[in-house]
Scaffold this motif. Sequence first.
Motif, PDB file in Angstrom:
ATOM      1  N   GLU A 157      43.241  29.449  25.665  1.00  0.00           N
ATOM      2  CA  GLU A 157      44.221  28.389  25.917  1.00  0.00           C
ATOM      3  C   GLU A 157      45.557  28.948  26.401  1.00  0.00           C
ATOM      4  OE1 GLU A 157      43.526  25.320  26.028  1.00  0.00           O
ATOM      5  OE2 GLU A 157      41.655  25.140  24.897  1.00  0.00           O
ATOM      6  N   GLU A 158      45.512  29.967  27.246  1.00  0.00           N
ATOM      7  CA  GLU A 158      46.744  30.505  27.824  1.00  0.00           C
ATOM      8  C   GLU A 158      47.054  29.720  29.098  1.00  0.00           C
ATOM      9  OE1 GLU A 158      46.574  35.064  26.078  1.00  0.00           O
ATOM     10  OE2 GLU A 158      46.013  34.702  28.168  1.00  0.00           O
ATOM     11  N   ASN A 159      47.493  28.501  28.896  1.00  0.00           N
ATOM     12  CA  ASN A 159      47.619  27.556  30.011  1.00  0.00           C
ATOM     13  C   ASN A 159      48.966  27.585  30.708  1.00  0.00           C
ATOM     14  OD1 ASN A 159      44.998  26.502  29.469  1.00  0.00           O
ATOM     15  ND2 ASN A 159      45.855  25.307  27.789  1.00  0.00           N
ATOM     16  N   THR A 160      49.960  28.207  30.098  1.00  0.00           N
ATOM     17  CA  THR A 160      51.314  28.169  30.668  1.00  0.00           C
ATOM     18  C   THR A 160      51.892  29.566  30.863  1.00  0.00           C
ATOM     19  OG1 THR A 160      52.153  27.805  28.418  1.00  0.00           O
ATOM     20  CG2 THR A 160      51.858  25.860  29.803  1.00  0.00           C
ATOM     21  N   PHE A 161      51.029  30.555  31.009  1.00  0.00           N
ATOM     22  CA  PHE A 161      51.490  31.941  31.180  1.00  0.00           C
ATOM     23  C   PHE A 161      51.639  32.233  32.678  1.00  0.00           C
ATOM     24  CE2 PHE A 161      50.220  31.799  26.904  1.00  0.00           C
ATOM     25  CZ  PHE A 161      50.652  32.927  26.229  1.00  0.00           C
ATOM     26  N   PHE A 162      52.729  31.761  33.271  1.00  0.00           N
ATOM     27  CA  PHE A 162      52.921  31.885  34.714  1.00  0.00           C
ATOM     28  C   PHE A 162      53.721  33.121  35.112  1.00  0.00           C
ATOM     29  CE2 PHE A 162      52.486  27.240  34.019  1.00  0.00           C
ATOM     30  CZ  PHE A 162      51.321  27.059  34.729  1.00  0.00           C
ATOM     31  N   GLY A 163      54.458  33.709  34.191  1.00  0.00           N
ATOM     32  CA  GLY A 163      55.249  34.889  34.500  1.00  0.00           C
ATOM     33  C   GLY A 163      56.598  34.530  35.097  1.00  0.00           C
ATOM     34  N   TRP A 164      57.596  35.325  34.773  1.00  0.00           N
ATOM     35  CA  TRP A 164      58.957  34.989  35.216  1.00  0.00           C
ATOM     36  C   TRP A 164      59.130  35.062  36.737  1.00  0.00           C
ATOM     37  CZ3 TRP A 164      61.534  38.718  37.880  1.00  0.00           C
ATOM     38  CH2 TRP A 164      61.128  40.039  37.701  1.00  0.00           C
ATOM     39  N   PRO A 165      58.437  35.944  37.481  1.00  0.00           N
ATOM     40  CA  PRO A 165      58.655  35.925  38.938  1.00  0.00           C
ATOM     41  C   PRO A 165      58.238  34.610  39.592  1.00  0.00           C
ATOM     42  CG  PRO A 165      57.642  37.998  38.258  1.00  0.00           C
ATOM     43  CD  PRO A 165      57.554  37.076  37.097  1.00  0.00           C
ATOM     44  N   LEU A 166      57.108  34.052  39.169  1.00  0.00           N
ATOM     45  CA  LEU A 166      56.672  32.783  39.752  1.00  0.00           C
ATOM     46  C   LEU A 166      57.614  31.651  39.368  1.00  0.00           C
ATOM     47  CD1 LEU A 166      54.603  31.159  41.373  1.00  0.00           C
ATOM     48  CD2 LEU A 166      53.310  30.833  39.243  1.00  0.00           C
TER      49      LEU A 166
ATOM     50  N   MET B 275      49.018  42.329  35.009  1.00  0.00           N
ATOM     51  CA  MET B 275      50.293  42.678  34.377  1.00  0.00           C
ATOM     52  C   MET B 275      50.322  42.276  32.902  1.00  0.00           C
ATOM     53  SD  MET B 275      52.287  44.294  36.441  1.00  0.00           S
ATOM     54  CE  MET B 275      53.927  44.069  35.750  1.00  0.00           C
ATOM     55  N   ALA B 276      49.155  42.143  32.299  1.00  0.00           N
ATOM     56  CA  ALA B 276      49.096  41.779  30.881  1.00  0.00           C
ATOM     57  C   ALA B 276      49.811  42.827  30.036  1.00  0.00           C
ATOM     58  CB  ALA B 276      47.642  41.656  30.436  1.00  0.00           C
TER      59      ALA B 276
ATOM     60  N   GLY C 237      42.651  27.336  41.955  1.00  0.00           N
ATOM     61  CA  GLY C 237      41.358  27.738  41.414  1.00  0.00           C
ATOM     62  C   GLY C 237      41.414  28.914  40.471  1.00  0.00           C
ATOM     63  N   PHE C 238      42.440  29.769  40.608  1.00  0.00           N
ATOM     64  CA  PHE C 238      42.457  31.015  39.828  1.00  0.00           C
ATOM     65  C   PHE C 238      43.791  31.242  39.130  1.00  0.00           C
ATOM     66  CE2 PHE C 238      39.327  31.404  43.166  1.00  0.00           C
ATOM     67  CZ  PHE C 238      38.221  31.911  42.491  1.00  0.00           C
ATOM     68  N   ALA C 239      44.521  30.182  38.855  1.00  0.00           N
ATOM     69  CA  ALA C 239      45.751  30.288  38.077  1.00  0.00           C
ATOM     70  C   ALA C 239      45.426  30.793  36.669  1.00  0.00           C
ATOM     71  CB  ALA C 239      46.438  28.925  38.007  1.00  0.00           C
ATOM     72  N   PRO C 240      46.402  31.321  35.951  1.00  0.00           N
ATOM     73  CA  PRO C 240      46.129  31.817  34.593  1.00  0.00           C
ATOM     74  C   PRO C 240      45.436  30.803  33.699  1.00  0.00           C
ATOM     75  CG  PRO C 240      48.299  32.516  35.300  1.00  0.00           C
ATOM     76  CD  PRO C 240      47.795  31.597  36.370  1.00  0.00           C
TER      77      PRO C 240
ATOM     78  N   PRO D 178      51.255  39.854  40.321  1.00  0.00           N
ATOM     79  CA  PRO D 178      51.051  40.107  38.889  1.00  0.00           C
ATOM     80  C   PRO D 178      50.056  39.163  38.226  1.00  0.00           C
ATOM     81  CG  PRO D 178      53.382  40.143  39.435  1.00  0.00           C
ATOM     82  CD  PRO D 178      52.676  39.605  40.633  1.00  0.00           C
ATOM     83  N   LEU D 179      49.775  38.015  38.847  1.00  0.00           N
ATOM     84  CA  LEU D 179      48.862  37.040  38.255  1.00  0.00           C
ATOM     85  C   LEU D 179      47.410  37.276  38.658  1.00  0.00           C
ATOM     86  CD1 LEU D 179      50.926  33.736  38.744  1.00  0.00           C
ATOM     87  CD2 LEU D 179      50.950  35.332  36.817  1.00  0.00           C
ATOM     88  N   VAL D 180      47.152  38.287  39.480  1.00  0.00           N
ATOM     89  CA  VAL D 180      45.771  38.576  39.883  1.00  0.00           C
ATOM     90  C   VAL D 180      44.920  38.758  38.629  1.00  0.00           C
ATOM     91  CG1 VAL D 180      44.260  40.253  41.002  1.00  0.00           C
ATOM     92  CG2 VAL D 180      46.422  39.576  42.091  1.00  0.00           C
ATOM     93  N   PRO D 181      43.832  38.001  38.503  1.00  0.00           N
ATOM     94  CA  PRO D 181      43.063  38.058  37.251  1.00  0.00           C
ATOM     95  C   PRO D 181      42.186  39.296  37.145  1.00  0.00           C
ATOM     96  CG  PRO D 181      42.054  36.511  38.773  1.00  0.00           C
ATOM     97  CD  PRO D 181      43.328  36.966  39.422  1.00  0.00           C
ATOM     98  N   THR D 182      41.950  39.701  35.936  1.00  0.00           N
ATOM     99  CA  THR D 182      40.993  40.766  35.644  1.00  0.00           C
ATOM    100  C   THR D 182      39.687  40.127  35.189  1.00  0.00           C
ATOM    101  OG1 THR D 182      41.835  40.909  33.378  1.00  0.00           O
ATOM    102  CG2 THR D 182      42.796  42.396  35.017  1.00  0.00           C
ATOM    103  N   PRO D 183      38.572  40.842  35.272  1.00  0.00           N
ATOM    104  CA  PRO D 183      37.279  40.241  34.884  1.00  0.00           C
ATOM    105  C   PRO D 183      37.254  39.799  33.428  1.00  0.00           C
ATOM    106  CG  PRO D 183      36.938  42.246  36.165  1.00  0.00           C
ATOM    107  CD  PRO D 183      38.410  42.190  35.849  1.00  0.00           C
TER     108      PRO D 183
END
Length: 647
Positions: free
Chosen positions: A302-311, A286-287, A145-148, A490-495
Amino acid sequence: MKFGEKTREVRVAAVALLSYVVCSVLVLQHLWADPQGRMFADNTQDQIFFEWVLTHAARLFTHGDNPFFTDQLNAPDGVNLMANTSVLGLALPFAPITLLFGAGVTLVLMDTIALAGTAIAWYFILSRHVVRSRVAAYIGGLFCGFAPSMISQSTAHPNIAGQFLIPFIVWNILRLREPGSAVRRGLVLGAVVLYQCFINEEILFLTAVALFVFLVSYLHPREYLPSLKAAMPAIAIGAGAAGVLLAVPLYHQFFGPQAYHGLPDFVHGFSSDLASFKEFSRRSIMAPDDLSVIDKMGGPTEENTFFGWPLIGLLLAGTVALWRQRAARALFITAVVFSLLSLGTVIKYKGEETTWHGPWNWVHELPLFDSVVPTRLGVAIAPLLGVLLAILVDRFVVGLPPEPAPAVASDGAFDEPSDSGGTAGSSGGSKGGDRPVSPGGGTLVAEESAMPETSEGAVGVKTDIRPEPEETTPVARWLWAVALLIALVPLVPTPQPAAPRSPIPLFFSSDAWRAEIPENSTVVAIPLGWFEGLDAMRWSTAAGLDFKIAGGYFLIPNPDDPEKAAIFSAPTRPTMQLMNSAASDGTVPVITPDQKAMAKLDLAYWKADYLVLPDQHGNSEAVRQTADQLFGPGKHVADVWVYKVTS
């Protein structure tokens, strides 16, 4: 399950679902602070469009408008609403809210439900059918529900972010080879597919492709034909029922007025960047401080694939550890396929095109594929990874011990054949013949005697994609838990940022227009460029769509293209090119007789009744003097100049 345990499970689920809603409200808090006074800072044009279609949906109840076509926009040719994501599946149920509180409130509510509803739906499916642990189901639902990609699409894309029906479509498809009533299952599947068509067809199509890849990866080749035979009766019933009800809407979409075929060429260049997978999105904690680093890889919507290297690292390790489990392996393979497809026809790295062609180059001209934006394929990756995360947490982090199960499998189990033959839950596949039990009381793996495998493969049996319980040491569980935190925090979203709405002319906001312009008249904004067309849509929305407007923001067939590929907005008429030039440089041209004659032709093309020039427009005095030469003197009312068209 005892009553007390059942009550506790309900309470746990209620807390989980409430937390999803709270998260969704927090993400959209800046919009909720003033829905009618603020707009998405990153995407005003789509918000304007959706507020317009929400208002149009409300008019279906007050004016009896056509749900599939309108001539209130892009007069006189109109717009094919079925081909323009009119979100009738959301707009119609929320029409009372639109009528009472305005389209701005409805849009923010839809976005809130899109995020929370998607998380809730996945939690429901994961907790009942996929994992044994509520914690694992919660984390999986939270990611889905809250992926990037979901946060990015919530920027005024409620049709893309609203994926709350997708888990039920997926599960109904996966259950089709189980024994039971084909009629009931077919009708249920047809119903959810039908409703999803009126939310977003692109997401439905991507779901179908993802399911195809998943099943090809999941099933043994010997199971393909028997599984298809077992599923076909329900598929035929569902397709037939949905097809009857969708016949008219789909006819309008593909063959009705203003139908188009394929997207504009430049849209096919909107693809995922190969470097984006290791980056963090701009709406995560972590933007990067310098957004120019990721601006080259895709815009904020359209930032659909910004998962970050740790994930990415965690999922690679988890997949290796879970490789023997067919469901986890198939999820990973499907995610990789969609990652590759999302790279588009030409692969880009850090914003620069490479010499490599992506696999999308092989399919992008096929029917239906030609209407998919390549980067949107990345949207399908998030739920695949979310389910994989849930399985990983259930297997390695929570590590519930196996419990004895009843002799007969309960409804909803999905029996997974192992790679070595037989079922994963057979007596040879677990210690002491124990069978794990779901938190809801149903068995996760069927008794071998209750659901035998046929000679042609595991068809006609219940299937299960839950991981087999195995011993995991406390140290290993802690290590996996720490890795999970490092990957997800690091993927926790900001408002989502919001900005004040630019004011619309008092002439429209105060209803002063009703004293000058009769209802259902055609109004042309002057000048009429891209942004002016958006402004005209805002005027129209404020007036309840009680007059028609020329131009706007939409997809229509290119009149100069024999293939009828789509273009955004209508081509600019010669008169408006002249007006736009005056607005741009502030120079008042000397109008020639030929230009006056062309202006009359353009007015006749639009079937224009009135032209409106706002005082607030840049270089409005130069535009007014140009308009006076073309159309005669205008009338100043409130904060606009009104030109009445005379024959």
